[in-house]
Design a protein around this motif. Sequence first.
Motif, PDB file in Angstrom:
ATOM      1  N   ARG A   1      32.676 -22.430  14.167  1.00  0.00           N
ATOM      2  CA  ARG A   1      32.407 -23.488  15.136  1.00  0.00           C
ATOM      3  C   ARG A   1      33.502 -23.464  16.202  1.00  0.00           C
ATOM      4  O   ARG A   1      34.681 -23.322  15.871  1.00  0.00           O
ATOM      5  CB  ARG A   1      32.368 -24.840  14.451  1.00  0.00           C
ATOM      6  N   PRO A   2      33.131 -23.615  17.465  1.00  0.00           N
ATOM      7  CA  PRO A   2      34.135 -23.577  18.536  1.00  0.00           C
ATOM      8  C   PRO A   2      35.167 -24.702  18.390  1.00  0.00           C
ATOM      9  O   PRO A   2      34.835 -25.807  17.955  1.00  0.00           O
ATOM     10  CB  PRO A   2      33.325 -23.781  19.815  1.00  0.00           C
ATOM     11  N   ILE A   3      36.393 -24.407  18.744  1.00  0.00           N
ATOM     12  CA  ILE A   3      37.436 -25.424  18.788  1.00  0.00           C
ATOM     13  C   ILE A   3      37.407 -26.024  20.188  1.00  0.00           C
ATOM     14  O   ILE A   3      37.597 -25.310  21.175  1.00  0.00           O
ATOM     15  CB  ILE A   3      38.820 -24.815  18.472  1.00  0.00           C
ATOM     16  N   SER A   4      37.152 -27.306  20.273  1.00  0.00           N
ATOM     17  CA  SER A   4      36.973 -27.929  21.586  1.00  0.00           C
ATOM     18  C   SER A   4      38.286 -28.135  22.336  1.00  0.00           C
ATOM     19  O   SER A   4      38.319 -28.098  23.554  1.00  0.00           O
ATOM     20  CB  SER A   4      36.233 -29.262  21.448  1.00  0.00           C
ATOM     21  N   ASN A   5      39.376 -28.354  21.616  1.00  0.00           N
ATOM     22  CA  ASN A   5      40.658 -28.607  22.269  1.00  0.00           C
ATOM     23  C   ASN A   5      41.694 -27.615  21.758  1.00  0.00           C
ATOM     24  O   ASN A   5      42.344 -27.854  20.739  1.00  0.00           O
ATOM     25  CB  ASN A   5      41.117 -30.044  22.007  1.00  0.00           C
ATOM     26  N   VAL A   6      41.869 -26.504  22.468  1.00  0.00           N
ATOM     27  CA  VAL A   6      42.825 -25.479  22.039  1.00  0.00           C
ATOM     28  C   VAL A   6      44.270 -25.903  22.296  1.00  0.00           C
ATOM     29  O   VAL A   6      45.194 -25.217  21.874  1.00  0.00           O
ATOM     30  CB  VAL A   6      42.539 -24.099  22.680  1.00  0.00           C
ATOM     31  N   LYS A   7      44.469 -27.038  22.963  1.00  0.00           N
ATOM     32  CA  LYS A   7      45.818 -27.557  23.179  1.00  0.00           C
ATOM     33  C   LYS A   7      46.210 -28.573  22.111  1.00  0.00           C
ATOM     34  O   LYS A   7      47.317 -29.121  22.153  1.00  0.00           O
ATOM     35  CB  LYS A   7      45.933 -28.164  24.576  1.00  0.00           C
ATOM     36  N   ASP A   8      45.332 -28.810  21.160  1.00  0.00           N
ATOM     37  CA  ASP A   8      45.644 -29.697  20.045  1.00  0.00           C
ATOM     38  C   ASP A   8      46.900 -29.177  19.358  1.00  0.00           C
ATOM     39  O   ASP A   8      47.023 -27.970  19.112  1.00  0.00           O
ATOM     40  CB  ASP A   8      44.462 -29.715  19.066  1.00  0.00           C
TER      41      ASP A   8
ATOM     42  N   VAL B   1      47.798 -25.251  18.247  1.00  0.00           N
ATOM     43  CA  VAL B   1      48.957 -24.556  18.830  1.00  0.00           C
ATOM     44  C   VAL B   1      49.900 -24.102  17.723  1.00  0.00           C
ATOM     45  O   VAL B   1      50.405 -22.971  17.743  1.00  0.00           O
ATOM     46  CB  VAL B   1      49.678 -25.461  19.856  1.00  0.00           C
ATOM     47  N   GLU B   2      50.122 -24.962  16.731  1.00  0.00           N
ATOM     48  CA  GLU B   2      50.987 -24.598  15.602  1.00  0.00           C
ATOM     49  C   GLU B   2      50.448 -23.360  14.873  1.00  0.00           C
ATOM     50  O   GLU B   2      51.211 -22.465  14.502  1.00  0.00           O
ATOM     51  CB  GLU B   2      51.075 -25.773  14.624  1.00  0.00           C
ATOM     52  N   ILE B   3      49.137 -23.290  14.698  1.00  0.00           N
ATOM     53  CA  ILE B   3      48.529 -22.135  14.026  1.00  0.00           C
ATOM     54  C   ILE B   3      48.689 -20.884  14.885  1.00  0.00           C
ATOM     55  O   ILE B   3      48.986 -19.803  14.377  1.00  0.00           O
ATOM     56  CB  ILE B   3      47.054 -22.424  13.690  1.00  0.00           C
TER      57      ILE B   3
ATOM     58  N   GLU C   1      51.107 -20.311  17.082  1.00  0.00           N
ATOM     59  CA  GLU C   1      52.529 -19.938  17.000  1.00  0.00           C
ATOM     60  C   GLU C   1      52.818 -19.232  15.679  1.00  0.00           C
ATOM     61  O   GLU C   1      53.549 -18.230  15.643  1.00  0.00           O
ATOM     62  CB  GLU C   1      53.410 -21.182  17.130  1.00  0.00           C
ATOM     63  N   PHE C   2      52.258 -19.752  14.599  1.00  0.00           N
ATOM     64  CA  PHE C   2      52.442 -19.137  13.287  1.00  0.00           C
ATOM     65  C   PHE C   2      51.923 -17.703  13.288  1.00  0.00           C
ATOM     66  O   PHE C   2      52.588 -16.793  12.793  1.00  0.00           O
ATOM     67  CB  PHE C   2      51.719 -19.959  12.213  1.00  0.00           C
ATOM     68  N   ALA C   3      50.727 -17.491  13.859  1.00  0.00           N
ATOM     69  CA  ALA C   3      50.117 -16.155  13.867  1.00  0.00           C
ATOM     70  C   ALA C   3      51.010 -15.147  14.586  1.00  0.00           C
ATOM     71  O   ALA C   3      51.267 -14.056  14.070  1.00  0.00           O
ATOM     72  CB  ALA C   3      48.736 -16.209  14.517  1.00  0.00           C
ATOM     73  N   VAL C   4      51.490 -15.510  15.767  1.00  0.00           N
ATOM     74  CA  VAL C   4      52.337 -14.592  16.541  1.00  0.00           C
ATOM     75  C   VAL C   4      53.656 -14.342  15.809  1.00  0.00           C
ATOM     76  O   VAL C   4      54.116 -13.194  15.695  1.00  0.00           O
ATOM     77  CB  VAL C   4      52.582 -15.136  17.965  1.00  0.00           C
ATOM     78  N   SER C   5      54.236 -15.388  15.278  1.00  0.00           N
ATOM     79  CA  SER C   5      55.498 -15.256  14.558  1.00  0.00           C
ATOM     80  C   SER C   5      55.361 -14.356  13.325  1.00  0.00           C
ATOM     81  O   SER C   5      56.198 -13.480  13.090  1.00  0.00           O
ATOM     82  CB  SER C   5      55.994 -16.643  14.142  1.00  0.00           C
TER      83      SER C   5
ATOM     84  N   GLY D   1      59.278  -8.311  19.151  1.00  0.00           N
ATOM     85  CA  GLY D   1      59.773  -9.405  19.986  1.00  0.00           C
ATOM     86  C   GLY D   1      58.683 -10.168  20.701  1.00  0.00           C
ATOM     87  O   GLY D   1      58.902 -10.671  21.801  1.00  0.00           O
ATOM     88  N   LEU D   2      57.505 -10.277  20.107  1.00  0.00           N
ATOM     89  CA  LEU D   2      56.419 -11.032  20.726  1.00  0.00           C
ATOM     90  C   LEU D   2      56.731 -12.523  20.700  1.00  0.00           C
ATOM     91  O   LEU D   2      57.253 -13.042  19.721  1.00  0.00           O
ATOM     92  CB  LEU D   2      55.100 -10.786  19.994  1.00  0.00           C
ATOM     93  N   LYS D   3      56.383 -13.200  21.791  1.00  0.00           N
ATOM     94  CA  LYS D   3      56.584 -14.645  21.899  1.00  0.00           C
ATOM     95  C   LYS D   3      55.253 -15.314  22.235  1.00  0.00           C
ATOM     96  O   LYS D   3      54.562 -14.906  23.173  1.00  0.00           O
ATOM     97  CB  LYS D   3      57.601 -14.985  22.997  1.00  0.00           C
ATOM     98  N   PHE D   4      54.925 -16.342  21.491  1.00  0.00           N
ATOM     99  CA  PHE D   4      53.696 -17.103  21.712  1.00  0.00           C
ATOM    100  C   PHE D   4      53.749 -17.790  23.071  1.00  0.00           C
ATOM    101  O   PHE D   4      54.762 -18.367  23.445  1.00  0.00           O
ATOM    102  CB  PHE D   4      53.544 -18.152  20.603  1.00  0.00           C
ATOM    103  N   VAL D   5      52.618 -17.738  23.810  1.00  0.00           N
ATOM    104  CA  VAL D   5      52.495 -18.443  25.087  1.00  0.00           C
ATOM    105  C   VAL D   5      51.481 -19.574  24.962  1.00  0.00           C
ATOM    106  O   VAL D   5      51.804 -20.733  25.213  1.00  0.00           O
ATOM    107  CB  VAL D   5      52.089 -17.487  26.235  1.00  0.00           C
TER     108      VAL D   5
END
Length: 122
Positions: free
Chosen positions: A32-39, A43-45, A47-51, A60-64
């Motif tokens: 199901r689509p996530i309606s608010n990707v700025k939630d 965002v925490e998820i 950041e976790f994925a990139v980290s 040295g990837l940094k989440f944007v």
Amino acid sequence: MNSKTNFFLLLLLSLVLFPLYAFAAARVSGWRPISNVKDPHVVEIGEFAVSEYDKQIKFGLKFVAVVSGESQVVAGANYRLIVTVDGGLRVAEADASKKYEAIVWEKPWIKSMNLTFFKPFV
């Protein structure tokens, strides 16, 4: 009641309940689509994925930001996110993508997240 009446009642009940079952099954197992990707949780998820991915490859990837995403109810929840990143050796290459697709499996009741997929998004 005779058997003919029972048959028609069963048929009518089936016609009513089957679509409800199909709808519920699609909600539980489908993306199901996530309606608010700025939630903040989304965002925490991201950041976790990139980290987590950067811990494996050490580029040295940094989440944007999270660009888009979908969620799926499983034994917990899967999140399929398209994230943008900055920095890193591969991102600096001319043909490298700054967007990645990540899938994170979360079990919030035990505060657990697991990165199950992370690849450049084409």
